[in-house]
Design a protein around this motif. Structure first.
Motif, PDB file in Angstrom:
ATOM      1  N   ALA A 441       0.838  -1.195   0.000  1.00 37.38           N
ATOM      2  CA  ALA A 441       0.000   0.000   0.000  1.00 37.38           C
ATOM      3  C   ALA A 441       0.875   1.248   0.000  1.00 37.38           C
ATOM      4  N   LYS A 442       0.395   2.301  -0.677  1.00 37.56           N
ATOM      5  CA  LYS A 442       1.178   3.528  -0.767  1.00 37.56           C
ATOM      6  C   LYS A 442       1.095   4.368   0.502  1.00 37.56           C
ATOM      7  N   SER A 443       0.012   4.208   1.266  1.00 33.73           N
ATOM      8  CA  SER A 443      -0.154   5.022   2.472  1.00 33.73           C
ATOM      9  C   SER A 443      -0.858   4.204   3.540  1.00 33.73           C
ATOM     10  N   LYS A 444      -0.900   4.757   4.739  1.00 31.63           N
ATOM     11  CA  LYS A 444      -1.589   4.074   5.842  1.00 31.63           C
ATOM     12  C   LYS A 444      -3.077   3.949   5.544  1.00 31.63           C
ATOM     13  N   ALA A 445      -3.652   4.967   4.933  1.00 28.76           N
ATOM     14  CA  ALA A 445      -5.074   4.908   4.587  1.00 28.76           C
ATOM     15  C   ALA A 445      -5.343   3.798   3.580  1.00 28.76           C
ATOM     16  N   ASP A 446      -4.443   3.661   2.588  1.00 23.60           N
ATOM     17  CA  ASP A 446      -4.585   2.580   1.609  1.00 23.60           C
ATOM     18  C   ASP A 446      -4.424   1.219   2.275  1.00 23.60           C
ATOM     19  N   GLU A 447      -3.494   1.140   3.226  1.00 24.77           N
ATOM     20  CA  GLU A 447      -3.261  -0.122   3.926  1.00 24.77           C
ATOM     21  C   GLU A 447      -4.500  -0.562   4.691  1.00 24.77           C
ATOM     22  N   ASP A 448      -5.220   0.387   5.259  1.00 22.89           N
ATOM     23  CA  ASP A 448      -6.426   0.056   6.019  1.00 22.89           C
ATOM     24  C   ASP A 448      -7.524  -0.499   5.119  1.00 22.89           C
ATOM     25  N   LYS A 449      -7.578  -0.035   3.858  1.00 28.20           N
ATOM     26  CA  LYS A 449      -8.638  -0.477   2.943  1.00 28.20           C
ATOM     27  C   LYS A 449      -8.233  -1.669   2.081  1.00 28.20           C
ATOM     28  N   CYS A 479      -0.923 -14.132 -10.412  1.00 28.84           N
ATOM     29  CA  CYS A 479      -1.782 -13.760 -11.536  1.00 28.84           C
ATOM     30  C   CYS A 479      -1.538 -14.695 -12.716  1.00 28.84           C
ATOM     31  N   MET A 480      -2.419 -14.570 -13.738  1.00 20.61           N
ATOM     32  CA  MET A 480      -2.296 -15.381 -14.937  1.00 20.61           C
ATOM     33  C   MET A 480      -1.279 -14.793 -15.916  1.00 20.61           C
ATOM     34  N   GLY A 481      -1.005 -13.518 -15.802  1.00 17.00           N
ATOM     35  CA  GLY A 481      -0.074 -12.861 -16.711  1.00 17.00           C
ATOM     36  C   GLY A 481      -0.038 -11.376 -16.434  1.00 17.00           C
ATOM     37  N   GLU A 482       0.733 -10.658 -17.236  1.00 16.29           N
ATOM     38  CA  GLU A 482       0.923  -9.225 -17.015  1.00 16.29           C
ATOM     39  C   GLU A 482      -0.370  -8.445 -17.201  1.00 16.29           C
ATOM     40  N   ALA A 483      -1.158  -8.792 -18.219  1.00 15.74           N
ATOM     41  CA  ALA A 483      -2.424  -8.083 -18.451  1.00 15.74           C
ATOM     42  C   ALA A 483      -3.385  -8.318 -17.289  1.00 15.74           C
ATOM     43  N   HIS A 484      -3.414  -9.529 -16.773  1.00 12.46           N
ATOM     44  CA  HIS A 484      -4.247  -9.854 -15.612  1.00 12.46           C
ATOM     45  C   HIS A 484      -3.836  -9.007 -14.407  1.00 12.46           C
ATOM     46  N   ALA A 485      -2.526  -8.910 -14.169  1.00 13.22           N
ATOM     47  CA  ALA A 485      -2.028  -8.107 -13.052  1.00 13.22           C
ATOM     48  C   ALA A 485      -2.400  -6.636 -13.224  1.00 13.22           C
ATOM     49  N   ASP A 486      -2.258  -6.113 -14.443  1.00 17.44           N
ATOM     50  CA  ASP A 486      -2.603  -4.716 -14.698  1.00 17.44           C
ATOM     51  C   ASP A 486      -4.075  -4.439 -14.388  1.00 17.44           C
ATOM     52  N   VAL A 487      -4.957  -5.351 -14.798  1.00 19.18           N
ATOM     53  CA  VAL A 487      -6.388  -5.166 -14.557  1.00 19.18           C
ATOM     54  C   VAL A 487      -6.695  -5.208 -13.062  1.00 19.18           C
ATOM     55  N   LEU A 488      -6.066  -6.124 -12.336  1.00 19.13           N
ATOM     56  CA  LEU A 488      -6.298  -6.219 -10.896  1.00 19.13           C
ATOM     57  C   LEU A 488      -5.874  -4.931 -10.186  1.00 19.13           C
ATOM     58  N   LEU A 489      -4.715  -4.411 -10.533  1.00 18.92           N
ATOM     59  CA  LEU A 489      -4.234  -3.178  -9.900  1.00 18.92           C
ATOM     60  C   LEU A 489      -5.101  -1.990 -10.304  1.00 18.92           C
ATOM     61  N   ASP A 490      -5.587  -2.004 -11.540  1.00 23.62           N
ATOM     62  CA  ASP A 490      -6.507  -0.956 -11.992  1.00 23.62           C
ATOM     63  C   ASP A 490      -7.800  -1.002 -11.191  1.00 23.62           C
ATOM     64  N   HIS A 491      -8.332  -2.204 -10.949  1.00 22.89           N
ATOM     65  CA  HIS A 491      -9.548  -2.338 -10.146  1.00 22.89           C
ATOM     66  C   HIS A 491      -9.325  -1.846  -8.721  1.00 22.89           C
ATOM     67  N   LEU A 492      -8.174  -2.168  -8.149  1.00 22.75           N
ATOM     68  CA  LEU A 492      -7.886  -1.694  -6.790  1.00 22.75           C
ATOM     69  C   LEU A 492      -7.923  -0.173  -6.740  1.00 22.75           C
ATOM     70  N   SER A 493      -7.345   0.454  -7.746  1.00 22.72           N
ATOM     71  CA  SER A 493      -7.245   1.906  -7.753  1.00 22.72           C
ATOM     72  C   SER A 493      -8.570   2.585  -8.085  1.00 22.72           C
ATOM     73  N   LYS A 494      -9.163   2.212  -9.222  1.00 21.07           N
ATOM     74  CA  LYS A 494     -10.323   2.940  -9.731  1.00 21.07           C
ATOM     75  C   LYS A 494     -11.633   2.499  -9.090  1.00 21.07           C
ATOM     76  N   HIS A 496     -11.970   0.456  -6.153  1.00 20.13           N
ATOM     77  CA  HIS A 496     -11.967   0.364  -4.694  1.00 20.13           C
ATOM     78  C   HIS A 496     -11.210   1.499  -4.010  1.00 20.13           C
ATOM     79  N   GLY A 497     -10.602   2.398  -4.789  1.00 19.07           N
ATOM     80  CA  GLY A 497      -9.937   3.554  -4.203  1.00 19.07           C
ATOM     81  C   GLY A 497      -8.720   3.222  -3.370  1.00 19.07           C
ATOM     82  N   VAL A 498      -7.996   2.157  -3.735  1.00 21.60           N
ATOM     83  CA  VAL A 498      -6.806   1.740  -2.986  1.00 21.60           C
ATOM     84  C   VAL A 498      -5.592   1.847  -3.907  1.00 21.60           C
ATOM     85  N   GLU A 499      -4.634   2.673  -3.523  1.00 22.52           N
ATOM     86  CA  GLU A 499      -3.428   2.847  -4.320  1.00 22.52           C
ATOM     87  C   GLU A 499      -2.329   1.932  -3.791  1.00 22.52           C
TER      88      GLU A 499
END
Length: 719
Positions: A441-449, A479-494, A496-499
């Motif tokens: 997580a990038k911050s304590k707030a992100d870590e909590d979520k 993950c299944m691959g790089e595209a899968h990882a990118d989508v998962l991280l995108d979902h976390l950010s956009k 669920h609001g978790v960076e």
């Protein structure tokens, strides 16, 4: 089936298609590589049936492909998407699947929910490795299939070539039903090979004409092959003799036999289409709808998956009956920021209704972070999704597919059944995620979520494995691959609001002694009151790999009191966990306690624990300490033409190739031993090397000494 009827479409825009009986449902999954035109084809079919006002647009003005915000931003399908429509009183549930190997979990979910498959092939790009593998997968379960050739008006397209390619890849059971008519780069219509009629789309609507003599030679060639293929699959054994004797077989008989052969998965019709509006007339939608409604089987004709009771006993007597016991399966889970979790459900038996209480059971993936379920839940509303729009449904009968709201605990792959008679659908085969991605997580707030957000991602995606590695203290997404990882991280950010940020993955290493050494642990401290007094002498020597710790007591004369000998061993074990060189656990040593001293007042359990730790550290300082790396046994399955490249690549990764063996036709299994440090990104590299056709598995084998130049770098990094 083709050419039996011109048909009609129904289902006005904005009204959800519905079915009251299973034989009026067709569940069809679209399979094909990314860019083949699956989503464009779905949108053209929706427009052709009046489900939407114009191709690609639903009620809110977005496209059907706008199923997910990631798809909108990245312009690619990454989710299983349902698009229902109606034709001639038949409800067709189109399941649009991703074309990337990274999202094969969604693709296999689509295969489970469907009763037939449309393989979409681009005339410009041909057939990729993933499509070939999925054809074989469908063949293994006898799933009915048809081939749709898109982009036939592309400047690189050649109909004869693409037919030959499909027959070479998919087998001789593939045969075209229509011949495309291309004029000035545009497909103006199709010639029916059985009826020998020209269906003209040049004016924007379908009209029937005579094809004229210009196409007769091509018609004769394809028509003869088509009729022979149909007759070979016919249940009427006399038909071939009649045909060979020169008898003209009635078209109605041929169509009847064709429908039966397609429905049982013995014959695979091919149809060329142009689905993209704006570049010419949209061609082939009517013909494709007829193939799906008249050739593909209803859910009643398709066997149910294996179903058992909760304790594993076979559940017999179940059929696709709306009045039977409820058995349904969640094939896809998504999280909507406004309505919460939405589950896409295929009903195999019984009828699902809003607000009913169901039993949720599943699903045997605890090692991936997916907890097993065995609980009752009350479902919310039922709906039929189309793009972002959810249209209310009154019920969902056996054979149909719907979306269910407010299943708070259920996950992809779980079974819904009657709460008084719970059942379990055997889960479909799920590929193993083999690309580790370490995040923080990038911050304590992100870590909590973060924990809650990851829990939602795990519920949606059974191909994701979540690992909290206690040894490396890293959070790892498998993950299944790089595209899968990118989508998962995108979902976390956009979503669920978790960076989070990616960090370098740490491979858990080990340490051991490079030779025999002695060490003394002296823990003598005098303070006011009781002090600490413990002295121990140990000898340490390396053992064979896998031996662990062997602790030997050679104390004589009671120089170390009997009650403190376990304390020395406890201290040694504690120091082994912390390491003596670079902070990695120590393994495979024999520690012999042979001398020491104690004090009648100041000696204690803790004092001798500390002395044991100090003794091990001193011994380690006297001899070279070795870093050990984990080595995996790797099995790689690839097409024969890629075996040489794979073996060479494995050798370059410090691997030892153990051997090869043929697997089926045209594929080879390569077995090797490879250090884990060298294969953290092998999932990506193998896919590139094998053009998407290679798969591999890995199993931990043992620890081996790390090469000195690599060990020196790690030591320097730990200082």
């Amino acid at each position: 089936m083709p050419e039996r009827t011109t048909g009609s479409t129904s289902g006005a825009a904005g009204r959800a298609p519905s079915a009251d009986r299973p034989d009026a449902v067709r569940n069809v999954v679209l399979v094909g590589h990314s860019g083949a035109g699956k989503t464009t084809l779905v949108e053209a079919l929706l427009a052709a049936t009046g489900t939407v006002q114009r191709a690609g647009r639903v009620e809110d003005g977005t496209t059907v492909s706008d199923f997910d915000e990631v798809e909108v931003r990245q312009q690619r399908s990454v989710n299983l998407c349902l698009a229902p429509l109606t034709h001639n009183g038949i409800k067709i549930n189109l399941l649009d699947t991703p074309g990337y190997a990274d999202f094969v979990g969604d693709l296999r979910a689509g295969l489970r929910a469907a009763d037939a498959a449309l393989f979409v092939v681009s005339a410009a790009e041909g057939v990729d490795g993933l499509t070939r593998m999925l054809w074989d997968e469908c063949a293994s379960v006898g799933m009915p299939r048809a081939v749709v050739v898109t982009k036939i008006d592309h400047q690189r397209a050649d109909f004869d070539d693409v037919v030959a390619t499909c027959q070479d890849v998919f087998g001789d059971g593939v045969a075209p039903l229509y011949l495309p008519v291309v004029t000035n780069g545009h497909v103006n219509g199709l010639i029916g090979l059985l009826s020998q009629k020209f269906f003209n789309y040049a004016t924007g609507s379908r009209s029937e004409n005579d094809p004229g003599p210009a196409y007769q030679d091509q018609i004769d060639t394809y028509r003869g092959s088509l009729i022979e293929g149909i007759i070979q699959e016919s249940e009427d054994e006399s038909l071939m003799d009649r045909y060979l004797s020169g008898e003209e077989i009635d078209t109605k008989i041929l169509i009847d036999d064709l429908e039966k052969a397609v429905a049982r998965g013995g014959f695979y019709p091919l149809l060329a289409t142009c689905a993209a509006p704006g570049s010419g007339p949209v061609v082939g939608m009517q013909e494709l709808l007829e193939i799906m409604t008249q050739g593909f089987p209803s859910p009643m004709e398709h066997p149910l998956p294996e179903i058992t009771t909760i304790d594993g006993r076979p559940a017999s007597g179940l059929t696709c009956d709306p009045d039977g016991p409820l058995v349904a399966e969640i094939v896809k889970t998504t999280s909507d920021p406004y309505v919460g979790r939405i589950s896409l459900v295929r009903v195999f038996s019984g009828t699902l209704r809003p607000d009913m209480t169901v039993h949720v059971s599943g699903h045997g993936l605890a090692e991936r972070g997916h907890e097993d379920h065995d609980l009752d839940e009350r479902i919310g509303s039922l709906s039929t999704p189309l793009g972002k729009t959810q249209r209310t449904a009154a019920k969902c009968i056996a054979g149909d597919i719907c979306a269910v709201a407010k299943l708070g605990r259920a996950e992809t792959g779980d079974t819904l059944s009657d709460k008084d008679h719970p059942l379990l659908v055997t889960s479909w085969a799920m590929p193993e995620p083999l690309l580790p991605v370490a995040i923080r997580a990038k911050s304590k707030a992100d870590e909590d979520k973060l924990s809650q957000a990851l829990g939602r991602l795990v519920a949606e995606d059974p191909t994701l494995r979540l690992e909290n590695n206690a040894e490396t203290r890293q959070l790892v997404l498998w993950c299944m691959g790089e595209a899968h990882a990118d989508v998962l991280l995108d979902h976390l950010s956009k979503r669920h609001g978790v960076e989070v940020e990616r960090i370098d993955l740490r491979v858990p290493l080990r340490e051991t002694f490079g030779g025999k050494a002695q060490g003394m642990g002296r823990n003598v401290k005098q303070t006011g009151g009781h002090g600490q007094y413990a002295i121990c002498h140990v000898e340490v020597e390396p053992l064979e790999s896998g031996s662990g710790l062997e602790f030997v007591d050679k104390i004589v004369g009671g120089v170390v009191p009997r009650q403190f000998i376990p304390s020395v061993e406890k201290g040694v074990r504690a120091q082994m966990e912390r390491g003596v060189l670079a902070g990695y656990p120590v393994v495979d040593i024999r520690v012999t306690l042979y001398d020491g001293k104690a004090h009648s007042v100041d000696s204690s359990d803790m004092a001798f624990q500390i002395a044991g730790q100090l003794a091990l550290k001193e011994a380690a300082a006297k001899v070279p300490a070795l870093l050990l790396e984990p080595v995996d046994e790797v099995s790689v399955l690839v097409a024969d033409e890629h075996v040489g490249a794979v073996m060479s690549d494995l050798s370059s990764r410090r691997g030892r190739v153990l051997g090869t063996e043929p697997v089926g036709t045209g594929r080879t299994l390569v077995r090797a031993e490879v250090p884990e440090l060298e294969i953290t990104r092998y999932a990506i590299d193998l896919r590139s090397m094998s053009h998407g056709t290679g798969t591999f598995s890995r199993t931990f084998l043992r620890y081996e000494p790390l090469p000195s130049h690599m060990a020196d770098k790690l030591r320097a990094a730990s200082d």
